[in-house]
Design an enzyme around this catalytic site. Structure first.
Site, short mmCIF file in Angstrom:
data_model
loop_
_atom_site.label_atom_id
_atom_site.label_comp_id
_atom_site.label_asym_id
_atom_site.label_seq_id
_atom_site.Cartn_x
_atom_site.Cartn_y
_atom_site.Cartn_z
N HIS A 177 -8.34 -0.60 2.26
CA HIS A 177 -7.31 -0.90 1.25
C HIS A 177 -7.33 0.25 0.25
CE1 HIS A 177 -7.06 -5.37 2.32
NE2 HIS A 177 -7.78 -4.77 3.24
N HIS A 237 0.83 -1.20 0.00
CA HIS A 237 0.00 0.00 0.00
C HIS A 237 0.87 1.26 0.00
CE1 HIS A 237 -3.84 -2.11 1.81
NE2 HIS A 237 -3.55 -2.50 0.58
P1 FDA Z 1 -1.47 1.02 -10.72
O1 FDA Z 1 -0.32 0.18 -10.31
O2 FDA Z 1 -2.80 0.40 -10.74
O3 FDA Z 1 -1.23 1.60 -12.19
C1 FDA Z 1 0.03 2.01 -12.67
C2 FDA Z 1 0.16 1.57 -14.12
O4 FDA Z 1 1.23 2.27 -14.71
C3 FDA Z 1 0.45 0.09 -14.28
O5 FDA Z 1 -0.43 -0.46 -15.22
C4 FDA Z 1 1.88 0.07 -14.76
O6 FDA Z 1 2.19 -1.04 -15.57
C5 FDA Z 1 1.97 1.36 -15.50
N1 FDA Z 1 3.33 1.90 -15.62
C6 FDA Z 1 4.23 2.07 -14.65
N2 FDA Z 1 5.36 2.62 -15.13
C7 FDA Z 1 5.13 2.85 -16.43
C8 FDA Z 1 5.91 3.41 -17.48
N3 FDA Z 1 7.13 3.90 -17.25
N4 FDA Z 1 5.38 3.46 -18.73
C9 FDA Z 1 4.13 3.00 -18.97
N5 FDA Z 1 3.35 2.46 -18.01
C10 FDA Z 1 3.84 2.39 -16.76
N6 FDA Z 1 -6.01 -2.55 -2.72
C11 FDA Z 1 -7.28 -2.83 -2.40
O7 FDA Z 1 -8.09 -1.92 -2.32
N7 FDA Z 1 -7.69 -4.10 -2.11
C12 FDA Z 1 -6.82 -5.15 -2.14
O8 FDA Z 1 -7.21 -6.30 -1.90
C13 FDA Z 1 -5.48 -4.87 -2.49
N8 FDA Z 1 -4.58 -5.88 -2.52
C14 FDA Z 1 -3.36 -5.66 -3.09
C15 FDA Z 1 -2.54 -6.75 -3.34
C16 FDA Z 1 -1.34 -6.56 -4.01
C17 FDA Z 1 -0.46 -7.74 -4.31
C18 FDA Z 1 -0.94 -5.26 -4.40
C19 FDA Z 1 0.36 -5.04 -5.13
C20 FDA Z 1 -1.75 -4.16 -4.12
C21 FDA Z 1 -2.97 -4.36 -3.47
N9 FDA Z 1 -3.84 -3.31 -3.24
C22 FDA Z 1 -5.11 -3.56 -2.82
C23 FDA Z 1 -3.46 -1.91 -3.59
C24 FDA Z 1 -4.13 -1.36 -4.83
O9 FDA Z 1 -4.43 -2.36 -5.77
C25 FDA Z 1 -3.24 -0.28 -5.46
O10 FDA Z 1 -2.92 0.67 -4.47
C26 FDA Z 1 -3.89 0.45 -6.61
O11 FDA Z 1 -4.37 -0.46 -7.56
C27 FDA Z 1 -2.88 1.41 -7.23
O12 FDA Z 1 -3.46 2.11 -8.31
P2 FDA Z 1 -2.59 3.16 -9.12
O13 FDA Z 1 -3.48 3.72 -10.16
O14 FDA Z 1 -1.94 4.08 -8.17
O15 FDA Z 1 -1.41 2.31 -9.78
#
Ligand code: FDA
Length: 571
Positions: free
Chosen positions: A551, A508
């Site tokens: 979350h 997170h």
């Molecule tokens: P997110 O990661 O979704 O999007 C970023 C995107 O940018 C990705 O698609 C990536 O590939 C892309 N990217 C990055 N660098 C790039 C570049 N240089 N060029 C092009 N593309 C690029 N939350 C919740 O509410 N319930 C839950 O059960 C969970 N469980 C959980 C488990 C696990 C294993 C993780 C890792 C996280 C969770 N979370 C969660 C957290 C939650 O899912 C997370 O905080 C959000 O999805 C983040 O959303 P963002 O839009 O910030 O980033």
């Protein structure tokens, strides 16, 4: 492709990015490009399987970011997972749909973000949501599920609900009875998504009930709209940095990308570049683009476009541990049991008032420690203000201080948990001008001792729950860590090896491009625009100024929905 110009370029087709791209492209005369480093996972069973948590870990759709060795937490590094796919981390997460305590979002406004509070965010939680009413699903009858319709949306893009695989064998009710029988009872909470999270609940998830598959950002916000001619998505395309118009002003005019065929080119944006690459990528993209701390940028030969030293500071995460117990009954495979309890400080700590007073005295020292760890780039007096707000949330507003999950499988009950609001703050910075190089990620897990105390006390709380009837009678011996490893009356010290040796990132990460007034370390303003730029915004988890007790995804979706209205000029 290299000749194209779009009104908006969204960098990162993840959880937040696809919301913003969808909403902006509702305007037919507006062109939107999404740049996504990963590919489509529409038919990837590691994604779609609602019981498949963890299957995608370590595969090519997991960024698997690595932290530095964690000096306050046993010395090892940690893997922080994040999705590399259209849909981003929503394609690999645990599906949990739990928001925040209302007071936590109100704190965003209290620290200086006018217009950002629970009341203004709630409509956006609802706008995105399509709650699938469990009362229409007879298989869920008697399962104990409840919700308050006043706090939910039923017509938004994102399907949320309880699965047809929900365990319905009376355990939910037994657990409820157990929580009532604790020395300090934890009451049943009918709807933890109402802004009041404290209590015991059966929580919903991001899934499609009918199809029994994961609902991710791509399934909700992209695939049903993929025929829009003004919405383009470039998959397997890596964004390297923002390009700027000539001149003194920091006005973005495009993004340098490396295409799937390995060629590097620049794609133009006539209006805005919107960063949605996640909390562990957006700040690095800012630095690669010359927005950040000149001392850091100059090390890698990057010219400073905007002097904004707090880019990448304030990184916060939580620490996840788990206890396990034998179960006298064997549980069938293929079921999910989504039970959460959120104790307040008064419920978790036997000596809450004294502990709170002691912590209050320590806050100035905590703030000084965070500031000195980053060379006073963030100011101790500002950090103190953040900490005092967090203290008030814990000890005055009574937000949950821990999240405790319980799930049965086979002959086991497992209980994952974490302190919900650690004080420790670290940083993320680039390590090279090469945009594909790994960043230096240092969350400083367990730097401040309250974080460890909360993590220990939550473990003791779980032991008490498993020693209370009726659960006590249903469970057998504790197998992790087990009483021979950590004795029943263990002091904090005796818990340290287990907690610091076995914890993992709770995945997170937030606050690396914080929405805060500039003078107290903000990177974006209340319109999510990066200070010092005229047309660059950040809309992902990086902007959250404080950790939330639920979350992250529900709040990420809601922030992105609100961001889209801001960008459209509606707010
Ligand atoms: P997110 O990661 O979704 O999007 C970023 C995107 O940018 C990705 O698609 C990536 O590939 C892309 N990217 C990055 N660098 C790039 C570049 N240089 N060029 C092009 N593309 C690029 N939350 C919740 O509410 N319930 C839950 O059960 C969970 N469980 C959980 C488990 C696990 C294993 C993780 C890792 C996280 C969770 N979370 C969660 C957290 C939650 O899912 C997370 O905080 C959000 O999805 C983040 O959303 P963002 O839009 O910030 O980033």
């Amino acid at each position: 492709k290299s000749d194209s110009t779009y009104d908006y370029i969204v960098v990162g087709g993840g959880t937040s990015g696809l919301v913003v791209a969808n909403r902006l492209s509702e305007q037919k005369n507006t062109t939107v490009l999404v740049i996504e480093a990963g590919g489509s996972v529409y038919n990837n069973p590691n994604v779609t399987d609602t019981l498949g948590y963890g299957k995608a870990f370590g595969t090519d759709i997991d960024w698997a970011y690595e932290t530095t060795d964690q000096e306050y937490a046993g010395g090892s590094s940690q893997i922080v997972r994040a999705g590399k796919a259209l849909g981003g981390t929503s394609t690999i997460n645990g599906l949990v749909y739990l928001r925040a305590q209302a007071a936590q979002i109100d704190a965003w406004e209290a620290i200086g973000n006018k217009g950002w509070n629970w009341k203004t965010l709630l409509p956006y939680f609802k706008k995105g949501e399509q709650l699938q009413d469990p009362s229409k699903h007879p298989v869920l009858d008697g399962s104990g599920i409840s919700f308050d319709p006043a706090y939910h949306g039923f017509t938004g893009p994102l399907k949320v609900g309880w699965p047809s695989t929900q365990l319905n064998d009376g355990l939910a009710q037994k657990l409820n009875a157990t929580y009532q029988n604790l020395d300090v009872p934890v009451q049943f909470n009918r709807d933890p998504n109402s802004g009041d999270m404290v209590g015991y609940s059966l929580y919903p998830k991001t899934l499609d009930y009918e199809l029994n598959i994961r609902e991710d950002a791509a399934r909700a916000y992209y695939y049903p709209y993929q025929n829009r001619t003004n919405l383009h998505v470039w998959l397997n395309t890596h964004a390297n940095k923002i390009t700027w118009k000539d001149g003194h002003e920091a006005a973005a005019d495009g993004v340098e990308v490396t295409l799937s065929n390995g060629k590097t080119t620049v794609v133009k944006a006539s209006r805005e570049v919107i960063l949605a690459a996640g909390a562990l990528k957006s700040p690095v993209l800012l630095e690669l683009s010359g927005v950040g701390n000149p001392d850091i940028l100059s090390k890698y030969g990057i010219a400073t476009k905007v002097n904004l030293p707090t880019v990448g500071e304030n990184l916060q995460d939580q620490m996840n541990n788990g206890l396990e117990f034998e179960s006298k009954k064997s549980h069938a495979d293929g079921k999910s049991a989504d039970y959460v309890s959120y104790p307040s400080a008064a419920q978790l700590f036997p000596n809450s008032t004294a502990l709170g007073a002691d912590l209050l005295r320590k806050l100035p020292a905590y703030a000084a420690q965070v500031a000195s760890a980053n060379g006073n780039v963030t100011n101790a007096s500002d950090i103190y203000r953040f900490f005092k707000i967090q203290w008030d949330l814990i000890f005055k507003d009574g937000i949950p201080v821990a999240e405790i999950l319980l799930s049965p499988y086979g002959n086991t009950y497992s209980s994952e948990y974490w302190g919900s609001v650690p004080f420790s703050r670290g940083s993320i910075h680039l390590s090279s001008a090469d945009p594909t190089a790994a960043a230096i990620i240092d969350p400083k897990y367990f730097m401040l001792d309250f974080d460890f105390e909360a993590q220990v006390q939550a473990a003791r709380f779980i032991r008490e729950v498993f020693n209370t009837e009726p659960l006590g009678d249903m469970a057998g011996a504790e197998t992790t860590p087990g009483l021979s490893t950590v004795p029943a009356d263990a002091d904090d010290e005796a818990w340290a090896d287990f907690i610091k040796g076995k914890y993992r990132s709770n995945f997170h990460p937030i606050t690396t491009a914080a929405m805060l007034p500039k003078e107290i370390g903000g990177v974006v303003d209340t319109s999510l625009k990066v200070y010092g730029t005229s047309n660059v915004r950040v809309v992902d988890a990086s902007i959250m100024p404080f950790q939330v007790c639920g979350h992250l995804q529900s709040t990420v979706y809601a922030v992105a929905e609100r961001a889209a209205d801001i960008i459209k000029g509606r707010l």
